[in-house]
Design a protein around this motif. Structure first.
Motif, PDB file in Angstrom:
ATOM      1  N   TRP A 274       0.825  -1.197   0.000  1.00  0.00           N
ATOM      2  CA  TRP A 274       0.000   0.000   0.000  1.00  0.00           C
ATOM      3  C   TRP A 274       0.864   1.253   0.000  1.00  0.00           C
ATOM      4  O   TRP A 274       2.064   1.183   0.182  1.00  0.00           O
TER       5      TRP A 274
ATOM      6  N   MET B 122      -2.052   4.684  -9.413  1.00  0.00           N
ATOM      7  CA  MET B 122      -3.389   5.028  -9.895  1.00  0.00           C
ATOM      8  C   MET B 122      -3.362   5.703 -11.261  1.00  0.00           C
ATOM      9  O   MET B 122      -4.396   5.831 -11.907  1.00  0.00           O
TER      10      MET B 122
ATOM     11  N   ALA C  86      -1.587   3.945  -4.071  1.00  0.00           N
ATOM     12  CA  ALA C  86      -2.584   2.883  -4.131  1.00  0.00           C
ATOM     13  C   ALA C  86      -2.273   1.708  -3.213  1.00  0.00           C
ATOM     14  O   ALA C  86      -1.127   1.476  -2.829  1.00  0.00           O
ATOM     15  N   GLU C  87      -3.340   0.968  -2.891  1.00  0.00           N
ATOM     16  CA  GLU C  87      -3.192  -0.371  -2.330  1.00  0.00           C
ATOM     17  C   GLU C  87      -3.222  -1.348  -3.495  1.00  0.00           C
ATOM     18  O   GLU C  87      -4.105  -1.279  -4.358  1.00  0.00           O
TER      19      GLU C  87
ATOM     20  N   LYS D  39      -6.244  -1.989  -5.977  1.00  0.00           N
ATOM     21  CA  LYS D  39      -7.504  -2.101  -5.234  1.00  0.00           C
ATOM     22  C   LYS D  39      -8.167  -0.754  -4.964  1.00  0.00           C
ATOM     23  O   LYS D  39      -9.380  -0.601  -5.140  1.00  0.00           O
ATOM     24  N   ARG D  40      -7.394   0.219  -4.521  1.00  0.00           N
ATOM     25  CA  ARG D  40      -8.000   1.510  -4.147  1.00  0.00           C
ATOM     26  C   ARG D  40      -6.909   2.567  -4.042  1.00  0.00           C
ATOM     27  O   ARG D  40      -5.716   2.263  -3.883  1.00  0.00           O
ATOM     28  N   ALA D  41      -7.335   3.833  -4.089  1.00  0.00           N
ATOM     29  CA  ALA D  41      -6.436   4.960  -3.862  1.00  0.00           C
ATOM     30  C   ALA D  41      -6.395   5.282  -2.373  1.00  0.00           C
ATOM     31  O   ALA D  41      -7.437   5.357  -1.719  1.00  0.00           O
TER      32      ALA D  41
ATOM     33  N   GLN E  10      -5.582   7.977   0.555  1.00  0.00           N
ATOM     34  CA  GLN E  10      -5.494   9.428   0.719  1.00  0.00           C
ATOM     35  C   GLN E  10      -4.370   9.800   1.680  1.00  0.00           C
ATOM     36  O   GLN E  10      -3.985   9.021   2.551  1.00  0.00           O
TER      37      GLN E  10
ATOM     38  N   GLU F 158      -5.448  13.178  -2.691  1.00  0.00           N
ATOM     39  CA  GLU F 158      -5.182  11.972  -3.472  1.00  0.00           C
ATOM     40  C   GLU F 158      -3.958  12.106  -4.373  1.00  0.00           C
ATOM     41  O   GLU F 158      -3.539  11.150  -4.989  1.00  0.00           O
TER      42      GLU F 158
END
Length: 404
Positions: A168, A174, A230-231, A213-215, A217, A222
């Motif tokens: 992560w 991203m 990202a993760e 998986k996700r951004a 913060q 971001e």
């Protein structure tokens, strides 16, 4: 000591300062407005692409890379004042000059440790700004301040490596142009030497088993220009064995080689961030009136501005000394100074930015000024590339060793 910049540095400083005034600063608000109109905040912003083309046209491109075959061939001492200038607009300037992390560190790794095929496939398009990249080292389930803790597995299976793990805060992941990850994991988790258990492999983003998986913060930001943080999940992702960088067991050493220049580059840019804050403080102080006086007439404001100027001058000298040592005796010989600037610079710049925010009141924490985002970036650097406490521990041990 000679504190003057050489002729080439002065020429590039003049060009970069003019580029900032004419193109970068006016583009800050434009880029923000354009991003709000995009279908996805991760898409390329038109004005950023325009600035990249202009930077290349002016020769303000890949200034960070000391290898003259691939980059500008500048020393650390020559690059320092240029990185400081870019630090005044850290979201835009490093990105549009192809001098933004994590791409810079990844290009350095490929330059120093990549083989001919790896350089052709990945380094060349990175140097051209055609793709972006990410460096996957930090993990959520272990204390990543100790890099020997990482648990991602890189297992040899015939002519392939199989990567399994969870990372992560992987900067750049991203971005839609991020095409390649440099992944650090363990190829020999039971090896006797804990610093020879790790290796690095190149993993294309579109490899089956790789999931962004996700951004993540950072204080609510971001960091779109740098491609976010990202993760990333690696679930039995397979790559050819030829994607190994260097040799098995060489990952820890490569990481240390990568992080040395990265740390000083951050500190160079931090000084530029502090200079931007001082400029905003002074403009605010002479233009704002409270209780019948301008803020510039308030004694406490005098103290803030004077202390900020003294601090910046001290930090700049220490960073320049560190750059000079890295050029003359190498990263290992400058280890004490690299750790010193890594500890001192983010901490001091956070304090300067905090005063600048205070001076601007509500506007200081708003999106209308760059101060809040600069603060978030500077505060993060007290953790990134090794938290302050790790560097303090190592630095203190080195000092104490002389007396034992």
């Amino acid at each position: 000591m000679d504190f003057a910049f050489d002729a080439r540095t002065e020429e590039l400083r003049a060009k970069l300062l003019a580029f900032m005034d004419e193109y970068v600063y006016p583009a800050e608000a434009v880029a923000h407005e354009q991003r709000e109109q995009l279908a996805s905040p991760w898409e390329n912003v038109p004005v950023v692409e325009e600035l990249k083309a202009e930077a290349r046209r002016q020769g303000l491109w890949n200034l960070f890379l000391p290898d003259s075959e691939y980059g500008a061939g500048l020393t650390n001492l020559q690059y320092a004042p240029l990185a400081e200038i870019m630090g005044r607009s850290p979201q835009l300037a490093p990105t549009v000059t192809n001098c933004a992390a994590p791409d810079t560190g990844n290009m350095e790794v490929l330059t120093q440790f990549g083989d001919e095929q790896q350089r052709k496939q990945w380094l060349e398009p990175l140097l051209a700004g055609e793709i972006r990249s990410a460096f996957a080292m930090t993990e959520p389930d272990v204390a990543s301040s100790d890099a020997t803790n990482i648990t991602t597995h890189i297992e040899r299976d015939g002519d392939e490596y199989v990567i399994t793990g969870r990372k992560w805060y992987i900067s750049g992941a991203m971005h839609p142009d991020c095409k390649i990850f440099i992944v650090m994991g363990k190829t020999d988790p039971d090896g006797e030497d804990i610093r020879r258990q790790q290796s690095m492999v190149l993993v294309p983003r579109d490899t089956p088993g790789v999931t962004v998986k996700r951004a993540m913060q950072v204080f609510g930001y971001e960091d779109h220009y740098h491609g976010g943080h990202a993760e990333v999940i690696f679930d039995h992702a397979r790559v050819p064995a030829s994607n190994l960088i260097g040799e098995e067991g060489g990952g820890f050493a490569i990481a240390q080689a990568r992080l040395g220049p990265g740390r000083i580059h951050h500190c160079m840019r931090l000084i530029g961030m502090a200079e931007r804050a001082i400029e905003l403080m002074c403009r605010r102080a002479v233009s704002r009136t409270a209780f019948g006086k301008t803020l510039a007439q308030q004694g406490v404001v005098h103290n803030w501005i004077a202390d900020a100027r003294v601090t910046v001058e001290q930090l700049r000298l220490l960073v320049l000394k560190t750059a000079w040592l890295m050029d003359t005796v190498g990263n290992r010989g400058a280890h004490t100074e690299i750790q010193s600037i890594k500890i001192a610079t983010p901490r001091a710049v956070v304090d300067i930015l905090d005063r600048a925010i205070q001076l601007h009141g509500a506007g200081g924490v708003s999106q209308d000024l760059p101060l809040a985002e600069l603060y978030a970036g500077a505060r993060t650097l007290m953790i990134a590339d090794g938290p302050d406490e790790v560097h303090q521990r190592s630095l203190a041990r080195r000092e104490l060793k002389r007396y034992m």
